[in-house]
Design a protein around this motif. Sequence first.
Motif, PDB file in Angstrom:
ATOM      1  N   ILE A  26      14.350  84.483  41.592  1.00 29.19           N
ATOM      2  CA  ILE A  26      13.763  83.212  41.162  1.00 29.19           C
ATOM      3  C   ILE A  26      13.904  82.199  42.296  1.00 29.19           C
ATOM      4  O   ILE A  26      14.785  82.315  43.150  1.00 29.19           O
ATOM      5  CB  ILE A  26      14.432  82.674  39.885  1.00 29.19           C
ATOM      6  N   ARG A  27      13.041  81.192  42.298  1.00 30.84           N
ATOM      7  CA  ARG A  27      13.077  80.159  43.330  1.00 30.84           C
ATOM      8  C   ARG A  27      14.172  79.151  42.995  1.00 30.84           C
ATOM      9  O   ARG A  27      14.122  78.497  41.952  1.00 30.84           O
ATOM     10  CB  ARG A  27      11.722  79.461  43.424  1.00 30.84           C
ATOM     11  N   GLU A  28      15.148  79.032  43.891  1.00 30.21           N
ATOM     12  CA  GLU A  28      16.257  78.115  43.656  1.00 30.21           C
ATOM     13  C   GLU A  28      15.942  76.720  44.169  1.00 30.21           C
ATOM     14  O   GLU A  28      16.163  75.727  43.483  1.00 30.21           O
ATOM     15  CB  GLU A  28      17.528  78.638  44.322  1.00 30.21           C
ATOM     16  N   LYS A  29      15.428  76.637  45.415  1.00 30.45           N
ATOM     17  CA  LYS A  29      15.074  75.332  45.954  1.00 30.45           C
ATOM     18  C   LYS A  29      14.156  75.492  47.163  1.00 30.45           C
ATOM     19  O   LYS A  29      14.031  76.585  47.735  1.00 30.45           O
ATOM     20  CB  LYS A  29      16.321  74.550  46.353  1.00 30.45           C
ATOM     21  N   ARG A  30      13.515  74.407  47.508  1.00 27.54           N
ATOM     22  CA  ARG A  30      12.649  74.373  48.685  1.00 27.54           C
ATOM     23  C   ARG A  30      13.422  73.774  49.851  1.00 27.54           C
ATOM     24  O   ARG A  30      14.091  72.740  49.705  1.00 27.54           O
ATOM     25  CB  ARG A  30      11.387  73.556  48.404  1.00 27.54           C
ATOM     26  N   LEU A  31      13.346  74.427  50.999  1.00 29.36           N
ATOM     27  CA  LEU A  31      14.047  73.989  52.201  1.00 29.36           C
ATOM     28  C   LEU A  31      13.013  73.455  53.187  1.00 29.36           C
ATOM     29  O   LEU A  31      12.191  74.225  53.711  1.00 29.36           O
ATOM     30  CB  LEU A  31      14.835  75.152  52.815  1.00 29.36           C
ATOM     31  N   TYR A  32      13.032  72.172  53.429  1.00 29.82           N
ATOM     32  CA  TYR A  32      11.995  71.544  54.237  1.00 29.82           C
ATOM     33  C   TYR A  32      12.223  71.766  55.729  1.00 29.82           C
ATOM     34  O   TYR A  32      13.347  71.652  56.212  1.00 29.82           O
ATOM     35  CB  TYR A  32      11.909  70.048  53.912  1.00 29.82           C
ATOM     36  N   ARG A  33      11.116  72.143  56.417  1.00 30.02           N
ATOM     37  CA  ARG A  33      11.138  72.403  57.859  1.00 30.02           C
ATOM     38  C   ARG A  33      12.282  73.354  58.219  1.00 30.02           C
ATOM     39  O   ARG A  33      13.015  73.154  59.187  1.00 30.02           O
ATOM     40  CB  ARG A  33      11.243  71.090  58.648  1.00 30.02           C
ATOM     41  N   PHE A  34      12.409  74.403  57.464  1.00 27.81           N
ATOM     42  CA  PHE A  34      13.517  75.352  57.622  1.00 27.81           C
ATOM     43  C   PHE A  34      13.348  76.233  58.858  1.00 27.81           C
ATOM     44  O   PHE A  34      14.327  76.577  59.516  1.00 27.81           O
ATOM     45  CB  PHE A  34      13.599  76.224  56.364  1.00 27.81           C
ATOM     46  N   TYR A  35      12.107  76.602  59.151  1.00 25.56           N
ATOM     47  CA  TYR A  35      11.852  77.526  60.257  1.00 25.56           C
ATOM     48  C   TYR A  35      11.526  76.773  61.547  1.00 25.56           C
ATOM     49  O   TYR A  35      11.128  75.597  61.523  1.00 25.56           O
ATOM     50  CB  TYR A  35      10.704  78.473  59.898  1.00 25.56           C
TER      51      TYR A  35
ATOM     52  N   ALA B  41      10.589  76.584  53.533  1.00 31.31           N
ATOM     53  CA  ALA B  41      10.955  77.872  52.949  1.00 31.31           C
ATOM     54  C   ALA B  41      11.373  77.666  51.501  1.00 31.31           C
ATOM     55  O   ALA B  41      11.747  76.565  51.088  1.00 31.31           O
ATOM     56  CB  ALA B  41      12.110  78.506  53.722  1.00 31.31           C
ATOM     57  N   PHE B  42      11.289  78.723  50.732  1.00 33.00           N
ATOM     58  CA  PHE B  42      11.900  78.769  49.414  1.00 33.00           C
ATOM     59  C   PHE B  42      13.151  79.636  49.514  1.00 33.00           C
ATOM     60  O   PHE B  42      13.117  80.704  50.140  1.00 33.00           O
ATOM     61  CB  PHE B  42      10.966  79.385  48.374  1.00 33.00           C
ATOM     62  N   ARG B  43      14.237  79.167  48.934  1.00 33.20           N
ATOM     63  CA  ARG B  43      15.404  80.030  48.776  1.00 33.20           C
ATOM     64  C   ARG B  43      15.282  80.729  47.421  1.00 33.20           C
ATOM     65  O   ARG B  43      15.123  80.080  46.387  1.00 33.20           O
ATOM     66  CB  ARG B  43      16.708  79.254  48.850  1.00 33.20           C
ATOM     67  N   LEU B  44      15.353  82.051  47.441  1.00 33.64           N
ATOM     68  CA  LEU B  44      15.241  82.849  46.228  1.00 33.64           C
ATOM     69  C   LEU B  44      16.594  83.454  45.897  1.00 33.64           C
ATOM     70  O   LEU B  44      17.358  83.824  46.787  1.00 33.64           O
ATOM     71  CB  LEU B  44      14.200  83.961  46.414  1.00 33.64           C
ATOM     72  N   VAL B  45      16.876  83.577  44.611  1.00 36.31           N
ATOM     73  CA  VAL B  45      18.171  84.074  44.152  1.00 36.31           C
ATOM     74  C   VAL B  45      17.965  85.131  43.072  1.00 36.31           C
ATOM     75  O   VAL B  45      17.130  84.970  42.181  1.00 36.31           O
ATOM     76  CB  VAL B  45      19.037  82.937  43.581  1.00 36.31           C
ATOM     77  N   LEU B  46      18.722  86.202  43.181  1.00 34.63           N
ATOM     78  CA  LEU B  46      18.761  87.240  42.151  1.00 34.63           C
ATOM     79  C   LEU B  46      20.176  87.302  41.594  1.00 34.63           C
ATOM     80  O   LEU B  46      21.122  87.573  42.325  1.00 34.63           O
ATOM     81  CB  LEU B  46      18.379  88.605  42.730  1.00 34.63           C
ATOM     82  N   SER B  47      20.325  87.027  40.313  1.00 33.51           N
ATOM     83  CA  SER B  47      21.626  87.150  39.660  1.00 33.51           C
ATOM     84  C   SER B  47      21.829  88.596  39.242  1.00 33.51           C
ATOM     85  O   SER B  47      20.957  89.197  38.617  1.00 33.51           O
ATOM     86  CB  SER B  47      21.681  86.230  38.439  1.00 33.51           C
ATOM     87  N   VAL B  48      22.973  89.161  39.600  1.00 34.59           N
ATOM     88  CA  VAL B  48      23.254  90.567  39.324  1.00 34.59           C
ATOM     89  C   VAL B  48      24.359  90.663  38.278  1.00 34.59           C
ATOM     90  O   VAL B  48      25.525  90.373  38.579  1.00 34.59           O
ATOM     91  CB  VAL B  48      23.669  91.322  40.600  1.00 34.59           C
ATOM     92  N   PRO B  49      24.037  91.065  37.051  1.00 35.40           N
ATOM     93  CA  PRO B  49      25.081  91.187  36.024  1.00 35.40           C
ATOM     94  C   PRO B  49      26.005  92.348  36.328  1.00 35.40           C
ATOM     95  O   PRO B  49      25.614  93.308  36.997  1.00 35.40           O
ATOM     96  CB  PRO B  49      24.281  91.433  34.740  1.00 35.40           C
TER      97      PRO B  49
END
Length: 225
Positions: free
Chosen positions: A140-149, A155-163
């Motif tokens: 899922i998209r956690e947050k937008r990172l401005y002028r990251f590259y 960029a979008f930071r994406l996160v996967l939660s692993v149970p």
Amino acid sequence: MDSQSDSGKNVITYRAYTGEDDLPHVMALVQSELSEPYVIYTFRYFLCQWPHLAFLAYSPQSSSPVGVIVCKQSTHRNSYNRGYIAMLSVDKAFRKRGIASALVRSSIQAMKEDSVEEIVLETEYDNDAALSLYESLGFIREKRLYRFYLNGKDAFRLVLSVPPPSSPSPSGSDADDSGTSFTATGRFIGERTHFRRTGGLGTQRYRAIRVSAYSDEEDEPPSGR
């Protein structure tokens, strides 16, 4: 362990990173397909510490790998086990064959065996193919990172939660959907978990957590993004 996804000339095989002999191929593929410049020290930072979290894809139509993924795994803010997907690259001529998905699944499976609790990555905000791929795998998209590259893109930071797993595998090994399988045994020493893994590098001992002190900046390779 190698795995095959088809038969005949379209077969794609996947294997773990095996050492310095693979490094030039990994560098060539990443540098030809990704927009960010990486120096050799960046590759070695990941591949020397977490070789078991790097995988390559091969096709009989090419003498070089056609896909690669490079990852890391460490403790986030001294509290939980976080994985990070640093590089994912597939040769343009071999896209839309499920290679990227298989590589990501292989890395997720390897991290799960080291008790990962979440996996993060960054991708360009307008890279619709990458966003679709990762979101199809549960990110899922956690947050937008401005002028990251370095090219000025966000960029979008994406996160996967692993149970946590509901129960251990009866055989002591797991396999992902692509058929790639790994085995590991672990023992606990103080606050660290050590795993003895069999794979492309033979029997090796890896630290699953507390590889190094963690900060948000550490998600970025040492050379910057």
